[in-house]
Design a protein around this motif. Structure first.
Motif, short mmCIF file in Angstrom:
data_model
loop_
_atom_site.label_atom_id
_atom_site.label_comp_id
_atom_site.label_asym_id
_atom_site.label_seq_id
_atom_site.Cartn_x
_atom_site.Cartn_y
_atom_site.Cartn_z
N ILE A 131 0.85 -1.20 0.00
CA ILE A 131 0.00 0.00 0.00
C ILE A 131 0.88 1.25 0.00
CG2 ILE A 131 -1.84 1.26 1.16
CD1 ILE A 131 -2.76 -1.29 2.43
N PHE A 132 0.55 2.18 -0.89
CA PHE A 132 1.28 3.44 -1.01
C PHE A 132 0.33 4.58 -0.64
CE2 PHE A 132 3.08 0.36 -3.89
CZ PHE A 132 4.45 0.49 -3.69
N TYR A 133 0.74 5.40 0.35
CA TYR A 133 -0.10 6.49 0.84
C TYR A 133 0.37 7.84 0.30
CZ TYR A 133 -2.13 3.15 4.10
OH TYR A 133 -2.77 2.08 4.64
N PRO A 134 -0.54 8.84 0.29
CA PRO A 134 -0.18 10.16 -0.22
C PRO A 134 0.99 10.81 0.52
CG PRO A 134 -2.56 9.98 0.00
CD PRO A 134 -1.97 8.75 0.64
N ASN A 135 1.20 10.44 1.79
CA ASN A 135 2.30 11.03 2.56
C ASN A 135 3.64 10.37 2.27
OD1 ASN A 135 2.08 8.57 3.85
ND2 ASN A 135 1.50 9.39 5.85
N GLY A 136 3.66 9.43 1.32
CA GLY A 136 4.91 8.77 0.93
C GLY A 136 5.19 7.48 1.67
N GLU A 137 4.38 7.16 2.69
CA GLU A 137 4.62 5.94 3.45
C GLU A 137 4.14 4.72 2.66
OE1 GLU A 137 3.95 4.01 7.89
OE2 GLU A 137 3.14 5.99 7.43
N GLN A 138 4.86 3.62 2.84
CA GLN A 138 4.51 2.36 2.19
C GLN A 138 4.48 1.27 3.25
OE1 GLN A 138 7.27 1.07 -0.83
NE2 GLN A 138 6.46 -1.01 -0.88
N ILE A 139 3.44 0.44 3.21
CA ILE A 139 3.36 -0.69 4.13
C ILE A 139 2.91 -1.93 3.37
CG2 ILE A 139 2.77 0.79 6.10
CD1 ILE A 139 -0.10 -0.28 5.88
N VAL A 140 3.18 -3.08 3.95
CA VAL A 140 2.67 -4.34 3.42
C VAL A 140 1.49 -4.75 4.30
CG1 VAL A 140 3.13 -6.77 2.97
CG2 VAL A 140 4.89 -5.06 2.49
N ALA A 141 0.33 -4.88 3.69
CA ALA A 141 -0.88 -5.27 4.42
C ALA A 141 -1.17 -6.75 4.18
CB ALA A 141 -2.07 -4.42 3.97
N ARG A 142 -1.16 -7.53 5.24
CA ARG A 142 -1.40 -8.96 5.12
C ARG A 142 -2.87 -9.23 4.82
NH1 ARG A 142 0.31 -12.08 10.27
NH2 ARG A 142 -0.52 -13.76 8.98
N THR A 143 -3.13 -10.44 4.38
CA THR A 143 -4.49 -10.89 4.23
C THR A 143 -4.72 -12.09 5.14
OG1 THR A 143 -6.22 -11.43 2.63
CG2 THR A 143 -4.06 -12.50 2.32
N ALA A 220 0.24 -15.00 0.80
CA ALA A 220 1.08 -14.11 1.61
C ALA A 220 1.86 -13.12 0.75
CB ALA A 220 2.03 -14.94 2.47
N ARG A 221 2.21 -13.51 -0.45
CA ARG A 221 2.97 -12.61 -1.32
C ARG A 221 2.10 -11.43 -1.73
NH1 ARG A 221 5.04 -14.06 -7.48
NH2 ARG A 221 5.54 -11.90 -8.09
N PRO A 222 2.60 -10.19 -1.62
CA PRO A 222 1.82 -9.05 -2.11
C PRO A 222 1.70 -9.10 -3.63
CG PRO A 222 3.53 -8.33 -0.56
CD PRO A 222 3.83 -9.76 -0.92
N LEU A 223 0.49 -9.24 -4.11
CA LEU A 223 0.24 -9.31 -5.54
C LEU A 223 -0.30 -8.01 -6.11
CD1 LEU A 223 -1.45 -12.84 -5.81
CD2 LEU A 223 0.99 -12.25 -5.88
N VAL A 224 -0.67 -7.09 -5.23
CA VAL A 224 -1.29 -5.83 -5.64
C VAL A 224 -0.49 -4.66 -5.10
CG1 VAL A 224 -3.39 -4.42 -5.52
CG2 VAL A 224 -3.57 -6.91 -5.65
N PHE A 225 -0.26 -3.68 -5.95
CA PHE A 225 0.33 -2.41 -5.55
C PHE A 225 -0.81 -1.41 -5.47
CE2 PHE A 225 3.55 -4.82 -7.82
CZ PHE A 225 4.63 -4.76 -6.95
N GLN A 226 -1.26 -1.14 -4.25
CA GLN A 226 -2.47 -0.35 -4.02
C GLN A 226 -2.10 1.09 -3.70
OE1 GLN A 226 -4.91 -1.71 -0.77
NE2 GLN A 226 -6.70 -0.56 -1.45
N THR A 227 -2.57 2.00 -4.53
CA THR A 227 -2.34 3.43 -4.31
C THR A 227 -3.57 4.02 -3.65
OG1 THR A 227 -0.93 3.56 -6.26
CG2 THR A 227 -1.78 5.63 -5.38
N MET A 228 -3.40 4.60 -2.49
CA MET A 228 -4.52 5.16 -1.75
C MET A 228 -4.75 6.59 -2.24
SD MET A 228 -5.15 2.47 -0.18
CE MET A 228 -6.36 2.72 1.09
#
Length: 322
Positions: A131-143, A220-228
Protein backbone atom coordinates in the motif's frame (compact mmCIF):
# COMPACT_ATOMS: atom_id res chain seq x y z
CA UNK A 1 -5.27 -31.92 -20.19
CA UNK A 2 -7.90 -29.72 -18.56
CA UNK A 3 -9.00 -26.63 -20.52
CA UNK A 4 -7.75 -23.29 -19.23
CA UNK A 5 -10.52 -21.45 -17.40
CA UNK A 6 -11.59 -18.07 -18.71
CA UNK A 7 -11.03 -15.37 -16.09
CA UNK A 8 -12.93 -12.09 -16.07
CA UNK A 9 -10.84 -9.16 -14.86
CA UNK A 10 -13.28 -6.53 -13.60
CA UNK A 11 -12.34 -2.87 -13.25
CA UNK A 12 -14.61 -0.09 -12.02
CA UNK A 13 -13.50 3.43 -12.90
CA UNK A 14 -14.42 6.90 -11.71
CA UNK A 15 -12.49 10.10 -12.46
CA UNK A 16 -9.27 8.15 -12.89
CA UNK A 17 -7.76 9.80 -15.97
CA UNK A 18 -4.29 9.86 -14.38
CA UNK A 19 -4.21 6.19 -13.37
CA UNK A 20 -6.62 4.18 -15.52
CA UNK A 21 -4.15 3.45 -18.33
CA UNK A 22 -1.62 1.89 -15.96
CA UNK A 23 -4.37 -0.13 -14.28
CA UNK A 24 -5.60 -1.52 -17.59
CA UNK A 25 -2.04 -2.25 -18.75
CA UNK A 26 -1.56 -4.22 -15.53
CA UNK A 27 -4.58 -6.33 -16.45
CA UNK A 28 -3.36 -6.81 -20.02
CA UNK A 29 0.05 -7.92 -18.71
CA UNK A 30 -1.37 -10.92 -16.83
CA UNK A 31 0.36 -14.18 -17.78
CA UNK A 32 -2.85 -16.23 -17.54
CA UNK A 33 -3.66 -17.30 -21.08
CA UNK A 34 -7.44 -16.82 -21.11
CA UNK A 35 -8.81 -13.49 -19.89
CA UNK A 36 -11.44 -10.91 -20.67
CA UNK A 37 -11.31 -7.41 -19.22
CA UNK A 38 -14.62 -5.77 -18.39
CA UNK A 39 -14.46 -2.10 -17.39
CA UNK A 40 -17.45 -0.11 -16.17
CA UNK A 41 -17.06 3.64 -15.84
CA UNK A 42 -19.26 5.11 -13.12
CA UNK A 43 -20.14 8.30 -15.02
CA UNK A 44 -16.74 10.01 -14.77
CA UNK A 45 -16.65 13.76 -15.46
CA UNK A 46 -13.00 13.83 -16.55
CA UNK A 47 -11.29 12.11 -19.51
CA UNK A 48 -11.46 8.58 -18.08
CA UNK A 49 -14.09 7.24 -20.47
CA UNK A 50 -12.42 8.66 -23.58
CA UNK A 51 -9.17 6.99 -22.50
CA UNK A 52 -11.04 3.72 -22.07
CA UNK A 53 -12.63 4.10 -25.49
CA UNK A 54 -9.18 4.39 -27.06
CA UNK A 55 -7.96 1.31 -25.19
CA UNK A 56 -11.08 -0.58 -26.21
CA UNK A 57 -10.27 0.03 -29.90
CA UNK A 58 -6.70 -1.14 -29.39
CA UNK A 59 -7.17 -4.37 -27.43
CA UNK A 60 -9.64 -7.16 -28.24
CA UNK A 61 -9.68 -8.38 -24.61
CA UNK A 62 -11.37 -5.19 -23.41
CA UNK A 63 -15.09 -4.44 -23.21
CA UNK A 64 -16.23 -1.14 -21.75
CA UNK A 65 -19.52 0.07 -20.31
CA UNK A 66 -20.65 3.36 -18.79
CA UNK A 67 -23.29 4.12 -16.20
CA UNK A 68 -25.72 6.89 -17.16
CA UNK A 69 -25.33 8.36 -13.69
CA UNK A 70 -22.99 7.81 -10.79
CA UNK A 71 -24.29 4.67 -9.09
CA UNK A 72 -21.49 3.72 -6.69
CA UNK A 73 -18.97 0.91 -6.67
CA UNK A 74 -21.30 -1.91 -5.56
CA UNK A 75 -23.77 -1.33 -8.39
CA UNK A 76 -20.88 -0.94 -10.83
CA UNK A 77 -19.22 -4.20 -9.75
CA UNK A 78 -22.54 -5.97 -10.12
CA UNK A 79 -22.71 -4.73 -13.70
CA UNK A 80 -19.37 -6.48 -14.27
CA UNK A 81 -20.72 -9.69 -12.73
CA UNK A 82 -23.85 -9.53 -14.88
CA UNK A 83 -21.76 -9.28 -18.06
CA UNK A 84 -18.94 -11.67 -17.08
CA UNK A 85 -18.29 -14.79 -19.12
CA UNK A 86 -15.41 -16.09 -16.99
CA UNK A 87 -15.52 -19.08 -14.70
CA UNK A 88 -13.59 -16.91 -12.23
CA UNK A 89 -13.78 -13.17 -11.55
CA UNK A 90 -10.92 -11.08 -10.21
CA UNK A 91 -11.22 -7.38 -9.38
CA UNK A 92 -8.62 -4.71 -10.14
CA UNK A 93 -8.98 -1.06 -9.03
CA UNK A 94 -8.61 1.92 -11.37
CA UNK A 95 -5.58 3.29 -9.50
CA UNK A 96 -3.76 0.04 -8.65
CA UNK A 97 -1.45 -2.39 -10.41
CA UNK A 98 -0.99 -6.14 -9.99
CA UNK A 99 1.98 -8.40 -10.60
CA UNK A 100 1.69 -10.29 -13.93
CA UNK A 101 1.31 -13.64 -12.15
CA UNK A 102 -1.60 -12.52 -9.96
CA UNK A 103 -4.46 -14.18 -11.84
CA UNK A 104 -2.58 -17.48 -12.17
CA UNK A 105 -1.53 -17.56 -8.54
CA UNK A 106 -5.02 -16.85 -7.24
CA UNK A 107 -6.86 -19.27 -9.48
CA UNK A 108 -4.40 -22.04 -8.55
CA UNK A 109 -4.78 -21.20 -4.86
CA UNK A 110 -8.54 -21.65 -5.09
CA UNK A 111 -8.43 -24.84 -7.15
CA UNK A 112 -5.70 -26.45 -5.01
CA UNK A 113 -7.59 -25.60 -1.82
CA UNK A 114 -10.81 -27.09 -3.18
CA UNK A 115 -8.95 -30.32 -4.01
CA UNK A 116 -6.87 -30.47 -0.84
CA UNK A 117 -9.83 -29.96 1.46
CA UNK A 118 -12.26 -31.86 -0.77
CA UNK A 119 -14.21 -28.64 -0.44
CA UNK A 120 -17.46 -28.26 -2.32
CA UNK A 121 -18.23 -25.02 -0.52
CA UNK A 122 -17.64 -21.40 -1.35
CA UNK A 123 -13.98 -20.36 -1.62
CA UNK A 124 -12.69 -16.81 -2.05
CA UNK A 125 -9.07 -15.72 -2.34
CA UNK A 126 -7.35 -12.48 -1.32
CA UNK A 127 -3.68 -11.57 -1.43
CA UNK A 128 -1.45 -9.34 0.63
CA UNK A 129 -0.88 -5.83 -0.76
CA UNK A 130 1.82 -3.20 -0.99
CA UNK A 131 0.00 0.00 0.00
CA UNK A 132 1.28 3.44 -1.01
CA UNK A 133 -0.10 6.49 0.84
CA UNK A 134 -0.18 10.16 -0.22
CA UNK A 135 2.30 11.03 2.56
CA UNK A 136 4.91 8.77 0.93
CA UNK A 137 4.62 5.94 3.45
CA UNK A 138 4.51 2.36 2.19
CA UNK A 139 3.36 -0.69 4.13
CA UNK A 140 2.67 -4.34 3.42
CA UNK A 141 -0.88 -5.27 4.42
CA UNK A 142 -1.40 -8.96 5.12
CA UNK A 143 -4.49 -10.89 4.23
CA UNK A 144 -6.24 -13.80 5.92
CA UNK A 145 -5.97 -17.55 5.41
CA UNK A 146 -2.36 -17.51 4.23
CA UNK A 147 -1.53 -20.93 5.69
CA UNK A 148 -1.43 -23.38 2.79
CA UNK A 149 -1.59 -26.66 4.73
CA UNK A 150 -4.50 -25.73 6.99
CA UNK A 151 -8.23 -25.34 6.70
CA UNK A 152 -8.79 -21.67 5.90
CA UNK A 153 -10.88 -19.42 8.14
CA UNK A 154 -14.49 -19.98 7.28
CA UNK A 155 -18.04 -19.55 8.43
CA UNK A 156 -19.33 -17.60 11.40
CA UNK A 157 -15.88 -17.02 12.92
CA UNK A 158 -14.99 -14.76 9.98
CA UNK A 159 -18.19 -12.74 10.36
CA UNK A 160 -17.51 -12.38 14.09
CA UNK A 161 -13.96 -11.26 13.43
CA UNK A 162 -15.17 -8.55 11.04
CA UNK A 163 -18.05 -7.27 13.16
CA UNK A 164 -16.80 -7.88 16.71
CA UNK A 165 -13.03 -7.70 16.26
CA UNK A 166 -12.74 -11.17 17.79
CA UNK A 167 -9.33 -12.78 17.68
CA UNK A 168 -8.33 -15.64 15.37
CA UNK A 169 -4.74 -16.56 14.59
CA UNK A 170 -5.47 -16.88 10.86
CA UNK A 171 -7.54 -13.69 10.68
CA UNK A 172 -4.95 -10.96 10.96
CA UNK A 173 -5.34 -9.05 7.72
CA UNK A 174 -7.62 -7.30 5.26
CA UNK A 175 -9.87 -8.63 2.50
CA UNK A 176 -10.55 -5.75 0.09
CA UNK A 177 -12.06 -6.36 -3.33
CA UNK A 178 -8.97 -4.97 -5.07
CA UNK A 179 -7.12 -8.19 -4.13
CA UNK A 180 -10.07 -10.57 -4.47
CA UNK A 181 -10.89 -13.53 -6.72
CA UNK A 182 -13.70 -16.08 -6.62
CA UNK A 183 -15.72 -18.23 -8.95
CA UNK A 184 -18.47 -16.32 -10.76
CA UNK A 185 -20.89 -18.87 -9.28
CA UNK A 186 -19.86 -17.73 -5.78
CA UNK A 187 -20.76 -14.12 -6.54
CA UNK A 188 -23.99 -15.20 -8.21
CA UNK A 189 -25.05 -17.34 -5.25
CA UNK A 190 -24.81 -14.29 -3.01
CA UNK A 191 -26.50 -12.00 -5.58
CA UNK A 192 -23.31 -9.98 -5.87
CA UNK A 193 -22.71 -6.83 -3.87
CA UNK A 194 -25.35 -4.82 -2.03
CA UNK A 195 -26.14 -1.78 -4.22
CA UNK A 196 -27.01 0.28 -1.15
CA UNK A 197 -23.37 0.33 -0.01
CA UNK A 198 -21.27 3.03 -1.67
CA UNK A 199 -18.49 2.31 0.84
CA UNK A 200 -17.72 -0.87 2.81
CA UNK A 201 -19.39 -2.94 0.08
CA UNK A 202 -16.48 -5.40 0.12
CA UNK A 203 -16.73 -5.90 3.87
CA UNK A 204 -20.49 -6.38 3.67
CA UNK A 205 -20.04 -8.99 0.93
CA UNK A 206 -17.46 -10.86 3.03
CA UNK A 207 -19.81 -10.94 6.00
CA UNK A 208 -22.58 -12.47 3.89
CA UNK A 209 -20.17 -14.97 2.40
CA UNK A 210 -18.97 -15.96 5.87
CA UNK A 211 -22.56 -16.46 7.01
CA UNK A 212 -23.02 -18.85 4.06
CA UNK A 213 -20.01 -20.86 5.27
CA UNK A 214 -17.49 -19.41 2.80
CA UNK A 215 -13.78 -20.28 3.07
CA UNK A 216 -11.30 -17.37 2.95
CA UNK A 217 -7.96 -18.45 1.52
CA UNK A 218 -5.04 -16.08 1.15
CA UNK A 219 -1.69 -15.55 -0.55
CA UNK A 220 1.08 -14.11 1.61
CA UNK A 221 2.97 -12.61 -1.32
CA UNK A 222 1.82 -9.05 -2.11
CA UNK A 223 0.24 -9.31 -5.54
CA UNK A 224 -1.29 -5.83 -5.64
CA UNK A 225 0.33 -2.41 -5.55
CA UNK A 226 -2.47 -0.35 -4.02
CA UNK A 227 -2.34 3.43 -4.31
CA UNK A 228 -4.52 5.16 -1.75
CA UNK A 229 -5.81 8.00 -3.92
CA UNK A 230 -7.63 10.82 -2.17
CA UNK A 231 -10.88 11.50 -4.02
CA UNK A 232 -14.03 13.51 -3.37
CA UNK A 233 -16.22 10.53 -2.46
CA UNK A 234 -13.85 9.30 0.26
CA UNK A 235 -14.95 11.12 3.39
CA UNK A 236 -14.85 10.05 7.01
CA UNK A 237 -18.53 10.91 7.27
CA UNK A 238 -19.37 8.44 4.50
CA UNK A 239 -17.10 5.78 6.00
CA UNK A 240 -18.85 6.07 9.36
CA UNK A 241 -22.30 6.03 7.72
CA UNK A 242 -21.68 2.79 5.85
CA UNK A 243 -19.80 1.11 8.69
CA UNK A 244 -22.80 1.70 10.94
CA UNK A 245 -25.11 0.54 8.15
CA UNK A 246 -23.08 -2.67 7.90
CA UNK A 247 -23.42 -3.24 11.64
CA UNK A 248 -27.18 -2.62 11.50
CA UNK A 249 -27.69 -4.99 8.55
CA UNK A 250 -25.83 -7.80 10.31
CA UNK A 251 -26.73 -7.00 13.90
CA UNK A 252 -27.75 -10.61 14.45
CA UNK A 253 -24.04 -11.38 15.01
CA UNK A 254 -23.36 -8.83 17.80
CA UNK A 255 -26.83 -9.43 19.24
CA UNK A 256 -25.85 -13.07 19.87
CA UNK A 257 -23.40 -11.77 22.48
CA UNK A 258 -25.31 -8.68 23.60
CA UNK A 259 -22.66 -6.44 22.00
CA UNK A 260 -24.56 -4.40 19.42
CA UNK A 261 -24.43 -1.20 21.49
CA UNK A 262 -20.74 -1.78 22.23
CA UNK A 263 -19.93 -2.20 18.54
CA UNK A 264 -21.96 0.89 17.64
CA UNK A 265 -20.26 3.03 20.28
CA UNK A 266 -16.83 1.71 19.27
CA UNK A 267 -17.38 2.78 15.65
CA UNK A 268 -18.40 6.26 16.80
CA UNK A 269 -15.31 6.49 19.04
CA UNK A 270 -13.01 5.28 16.27
CA UNK A 271 -14.24 7.99 13.94
CA UNK A 272 -13.75 10.63 16.60
CA UNK A 273 -10.12 9.51 16.70
CA UNK A 274 -9.83 9.52 12.90
CA UNK A 275 -11.21 13.07 12.90
CA UNK A 276 -8.58 13.99 15.52
CA UNK A 277 -11.22 15.05 18.04
CA UNK A 278 -9.01 13.89 20.89
CA UNK A 279 -10.95 15.12 23.92
CA UNK A 280 -14.25 13.74 22.67
CA UNK A 281 -12.50 10.48 21.76
CA UNK A 282 -11.01 10.03 25.23
CA UNK A 283 -14.33 10.73 26.93
CA UNK A 284 -16.15 8.28 24.67
CA UNK A 285 -13.54 5.54 25.14
CA UNK A 286 -13.66 5.94 28.92
CA UNK A 287 -17.43 5.46 28.89
CA UNK A 288 -17.12 2.38 26.70
CA UNK A 289 -14.39 0.80 28.87
CA UNK A 290 -16.43 1.32 32.04
CA UNK A 291 -19.49 -0.27 30.45
CA UNK A 292 -17.75 -3.04 28.50
CA UNK A 293 -14.31 -3.70 30.07
CA UNK A 294 -13.47 -7.09 28.51
CA UNK A 295 -14.50 -6.38 24.88
CA UNK A 296 -12.91 -2.93 25.13
CA UNK A 297 -9.53 -4.38 26.09
CA UNK A 298 -9.72 -6.85 23.19
CA UNK A 299 -10.56 -4.08 20.74
CA UNK A 300 -7.82 -1.82 22.11
CA UNK A 301 -5.29 -4.59 21.57
CA UNK A 302 -6.37 -5.00 17.95
CA UNK A 303 -6.42 -1.23 17.44
CA UNK A 304 -2.87 -0.83 18.73
CA UNK A 305 -1.77 -3.66 16.42
CA UNK A 306 -3.40 -1.83 13.47
CA UNK A 307 -2.38 1.69 14.51
CA UNK A 308 -0.31 2.49 11.39
CA UNK A 309 -3.00 1.15 9.07
CA UNK A 310 -5.76 3.16 10.77
CA UNK A 311 -3.68 6.31 10.99
CA UNK A 312 -2.82 6.18 7.30
CA UNK A 313 -6.47 5.40 6.51
CA UNK A 314 -7.45 8.82 7.83
CA UNK A 315 -4.85 10.56 5.66
CA UNK A 316 -6.62 9.91 2.34
CA UNK A 317 -10.13 10.76 3.58
CA UNK A 318 -11.66 14.19 3.82
CA UNK A 319 -12.71 15.10 7.36
CA UNK A 320 -16.42 14.57 7.85
CA UNK A 321 -16.91 18.21 8.87
CA UNK A 322 -15.79 19.37 5.40
Amino acid sequence: MEPISLVTIGITSFNAEDTITAAVESALAQTWASIEILIVDDCSVDKTYSILADLNKKYKEIKIYKNNENMGVAYTRNKILNNANGEFVVFFDDDDASVPERVGLQINRIINYERMQDCQGLVICHSSRNIFYPNGEQIVARTNGEGVEIVAPHGKSVAENILLGSSHKDLQGGMPTCSQMARLSTYKLLDGFDDDFRRSEDTEFNVRLAKKGGHFVGIARPLVFQTMTKTSEKTLKEEQKYTLMLLQKHRDIPDMYGLYDFCYDWIVAKHLWLQKKKVMFVLEIMKIIIRYPAPSLRRLYVSIHNYRLNNNFSQFHTNSDN
